[in-house]
Design a protein around this motif. Structure first.
Motif, PDB file in Angstrom:
ATOM      1  N   ASP A  68       0.817  -1.218   0.000  1.00 24.47           N
ATOM      2  CA  ASP A  68       0.000   0.000   0.000  1.00 24.47           C
ATOM      3  C   ASP A  68       0.854   1.273   0.000  1.00 24.47           C
ATOM      4  O   ASP A  68       0.545   2.250   0.687  1.00 24.47           O
ATOM      5  CB  ASP A  68      -0.958   0.022   1.208  1.00 24.47           C
ATOM      6  CG  ASP A  68      -2.097  -0.971   1.058  1.00 24.47           C
ATOM      7  OD1 ASP A  68      -2.388  -1.358  -0.097  1.00 24.47           O
ATOM      8  OD2 ASP A  68      -2.695  -1.342   2.085  1.00 24.47           O
ATOM      9  N   GLY A  69       1.947   1.241  -0.729  1.00 21.25           N
ATOM     10  CA  GLY A  69       2.811   2.403  -0.856  1.00 21.25           C
ATOM     11  C   GLY A  69       3.781   2.619   0.288  1.00 21.25           C
ATOM     12  O   GLY A  69       4.586   3.536   0.244  1.00 21.25           O
ATOM     13  N   LEU A  70       3.717   1.789   1.319  1.00 23.49           N
ATOM     14  CA  LEU A  70       4.623   1.909   2.459  1.00 23.49           C
ATOM     15  C   LEU A  70       5.610   0.743   2.457  1.00 23.49           C
ATOM     16  O   LEU A  70       5.247  -0.378   2.099  1.00 23.49           O
ATOM     17  CB  LEU A  70       3.845   1.901   3.777  1.00 23.49           C
ATOM     18  CG  LEU A  70       2.882   3.060   3.990  1.00 23.49           C
ATOM     19  CD1 LEU A  70       2.062   2.835   5.249  1.00 23.49           C
ATOM     20  CD2 LEU A  70       3.655   4.364   4.086  1.00 23.49           C
ATOM     21  N   PRO A  71       6.851   0.988   2.874  1.00 24.05           N
ATOM     22  CA  PRO A  71       7.821  -0.118   2.907  1.00 24.05           C
ATOM     23  C   PRO A  71       7.417  -1.167   3.944  1.00 24.05           C
ATOM     24  O   PRO A  71       6.878  -0.842   5.003  1.00 24.05           O
ATOM     25  CB  PRO A  71       9.138   0.554   3.285  1.00 24.05           C
ATOM     26  CG  PRO A  71       8.801   1.908   3.766  1.00 24.05           C
ATOM     27  CD  PRO A  71       7.443   2.251   3.267  1.00 24.05           C
ATOM     28  N   VAL A  72       7.652  -2.435   3.607  1.00 26.84           N
ATOM     29  CA  VAL A  72       7.341  -3.532   4.526  1.00 26.84           C
ATOM     30  C   VAL A  72       8.234  -3.440   5.766  1.00 26.84           C
ATOM     31  O   VAL A  72       7.798  -3.719   6.869  1.00 26.84           O
ATOM     32  CB  VAL A  72       7.507  -4.888   3.813  1.00 26.84           C
ATOM     33  CG1 VAL A  72       7.386  -6.042   4.784  1.00 26.84           C
ATOM     34  CG2 VAL A  72       6.474  -5.027   2.704  1.00 26.84           C
ATOM     35  N   ILE A  73       9.484  -3.012   5.573  1.00 27.01           N
ATOM     36  CA  ILE A  73      10.392  -2.824   6.707  1.00 27.01           C
ATOM     37  C   ILE A  73      10.112  -1.443   7.293  1.00 27.01           C
ATOM     38  O   ILE A  73      10.583  -0.427   6.796  1.00 27.01           O
ATOM     39  CB  ILE A  73      11.862  -2.944   6.270  1.00 27.01           C
ATOM     40  CG1 ILE A  73      12.143  -4.335   5.719  1.00 27.01           C
ATOM     41  CG2 ILE A  73      12.786  -2.643   7.446  1.00 27.01           C
ATOM     42  CD1 ILE A  73      13.543  -4.512   5.180  1.00 27.01           C
ATOM     43  N   ALA A  74       9.308  -1.416   8.362  1.00 28.81           N
ATOM     44  CA  ALA A  74       8.984  -0.146   9.012  1.00 28.81           C
ATOM     45  C   ALA A  74      10.190   0.362   9.792  1.00 28.81           C
ATOM     46  O   ALA A  74      10.504   1.545   9.761  1.00 28.81           O
ATOM     47  CB  ALA A  74       7.786  -0.314   9.937  1.00 28.81           C
ATOM     48  N   GLU A  75      10.856  -0.523  10.508  1.00 26.74           N
ATOM     49  CA  GLU A  75      12.047  -0.169  11.270  1.00 26.74           C
ATOM     50  C   GLU A  75      13.025  -1.319  11.223  1.00 26.74           C
ATOM     51  O   GLU A  75      12.630  -2.478  11.310  1.00 26.74           O
ATOM     52  CB  GLU A  75      11.707   0.135  12.729  1.00 26.74           C
ATOM     53  CG  GLU A  75      10.960   1.427  12.940  1.00 26.74           C
ATOM     54  CD  GLU A  75      10.754   1.723  14.410  1.00 26.74           C
ATOM     55  OE1 GLU A  75      11.700   1.517  15.193  1.00 26.74           O
ATOM     56  OE2 GLU A  75       9.653   2.142  14.751  1.00 26.74           O
ATOM     57  N   ILE A  76      14.289  -0.991  11.074  1.00 27.74           N
ATOM     58  CA  ILE A  76      15.358  -1.984  11.138  1.00 27.74           C
ATOM     59  C   ILE A  76      16.467  -1.343  11.957  1.00 27.74           C
ATOM     60  O   ILE A  76      16.843  -0.202  11.710  1.00 27.74           O
ATOM     61  CB  ILE A  76      15.820  -2.439   9.737  1.00 27.74           C
ATOM     62  CG1 ILE A  76      16.893  -3.502   9.828  1.00 27.74           C
ATOM     63  CG2 ILE A  76      16.241  -1.283   8.883  1.00 27.74           C
ATOM     64  CD1 ILE A  76      17.187  -4.191   8.506  1.00 27.74           C
ATOM     65  N   ALA A  77      16.944  -2.033  12.983  1.00 32.47           N
ATOM     66  CA  ALA A  77      17.908  -1.447  13.909  1.00 32.47           C
ATOM     67  C   ALA A  77      19.027  -2.432  14.209  1.00 32.47           C
ATOM     68  O   ALA A  77      18.787  -3.631  14.419  1.00 32.47           O
ATOM     69  CB  ALA A  77      17.214  -1.048  15.206  1.00 32.47           C
ATOM     70  N   ARG A  78      20.234  -1.943  14.222  1.00 36.07           N
ATOM     71  CA  ARG A  78      21.412  -2.735  14.563  1.00 36.07           C
ATOM     72  C   ARG A  78      21.438  -2.899  16.074  1.00 36.07           C
ATOM     73  O   ARG A  78      21.227  -1.934  16.823  1.00 36.07           O
ATOM     74  CB  ARG A  78      22.666  -1.991  14.085  1.00 36.07           C
ATOM     75  CG  ARG A  78      23.963  -2.723  14.339  1.00 36.07           C
ATOM     76  CD  ARG A  78      24.202  -3.753  13.265  1.00 36.07           C
ATOM     77  NE  ARG A  78      25.612  -4.077  13.163  1.00 36.07           N
ATOM     78  CZ  ARG A  78      26.101  -5.281  13.446  1.00 36.07           C
ATOM     79  NH1 ARG A  78      25.298  -6.256  13.823  1.00 36.07           N
ATOM     80  NH2 ARG A  78      27.380  -5.514  13.316  1.00 36.07           N
ATOM     81  N   VAL A  79      21.683  -4.103  16.557  1.00 37.45           N
ATOM     82  CA  VAL A  79      21.728  -4.371  17.997  1.00 37.45           C
ATOM     83  C   VAL A  79      23.173  -4.554  18.437  1.00 37.45           C
ATOM     84  O   VAL A  79      23.681  -3.823  19.270  1.00 37.45           O
ATOM     85  CB  VAL A  79      20.876  -5.604  18.361  1.00 37.45           C
ATOM     86  CG1 VAL A  79      21.017  -5.938  19.828  1.00 37.45           C
ATOM     87  CG2 VAL A  79      19.431  -5.370  17.998  1.00 37.45           C
ATOM     88  N   SER A  80      23.854  -5.551  17.896  1.00 37.07           N
ATOM     89  CA  SER A  80      25.237  -5.833  18.240  1.00 37.07           C
ATOM     90  C   SER A  80      26.146  -5.022  17.327  1.00 37.07           C
ATOM     91  O   SER A  80      26.063  -5.114  16.115  1.00 37.07           O
ATOM     92  CB  SER A  80      25.502  -7.326  18.072  1.00 37.07           C
ATOM     93  OG  SER A  80      26.810  -7.639  18.473  1.00 37.07           O
ATOM     94  N   LYS A  81      26.993  -4.209  17.922  1.00 37.80           N
ATOM     95  CA  LYS A  81      27.875  -3.325  17.159  1.00 37.80           C
ATOM     96  C   LYS A  81      29.323  -3.747  17.388  1.00 37.80           C
ATOM     97  O   LYS A  81      29.607  -4.469  18.340  1.00 37.80           O
ATOM     98  CB  LYS A  81      27.662  -1.881  17.603  1.00 37.80           C
ATOM     99  CG  LYS A  81      26.237  -1.423  17.396  1.00 37.80           C
ATOM    100  CD  LYS A  81      26.007  -0.049  17.957  1.00 37.80           C
ATOM    101  CE  LYS A  81      24.542   0.320  17.774  1.00 37.80           C
ATOM    102  NZ  LYS A  81      24.178   1.568  18.374  1.00 37.80           N
TER     103      LYS A  81
END
Length: 131
Positions: A68-81
């Motif tokens: 619907d025009g929005l990316p499926v990945i709403a948020e993606i965040a790195r945990v282990s740096k």
């Protein structure tokens, strides 16, 4: 030179999603391929392909998925740096957004989602969270 290849991959996917791009490219590596395999298996991206140009390093071209025009990945965040590694046992691994999201783990049995890690009964390094 990139010190954190997974962090670079996450930033590229996040930025392309915010700009509404259908494809994004990133340098190719085995670890990035495993993370992209998990994202494709879980349905967060359409897929990816290896692109080799003469005289240049190989790259992955990632096709992002939209609904619907929005990316499926709403948020993606790195945990282990690189400066702070985060490891977890399978008992301490909590569901992301009540099971709507996933964690991607690097385990002794390979890179896998948190659901696959629970099935295999292995813990490991938490690479990122996606929802």
């Amino acid at each position: 030179m990139v010190n954190d290849p997974i962090g670079d991959l996450i930033a590229r996917i996040k930025n392309a999603g915010m700009r509404g791009r259908s494809k994004v490219s990133t340098p190719a590596s085995k670890m990035r391929a495993r993370v992209l395999d998990v994202l494709a298996d879980e349905g967060y991206i359409r897929g990816y392909a290896l692109v080799e140009k003469p005289g240049a390093f190989p790259e992955f071209e990632i096709e992002l998925k939209y609904f619907d025009g929005l990316p499926v990945i709403a948020e993606i965040a790195r945990v282990s740096k690189p400066g702070r590694r985060v490891y977890t046992s399978i008992g301490d691994l909590k569901p992301i957004k009540n099971g709507l999201g996933i964690s991607i783990l690097s385990t002794p049995k390979g890179v896998m989602s948190d659901n696959a890690a629970r099935d295999a009964n292995v813990g490991g390094e938490v690479l990122c969270r996606v929802y």
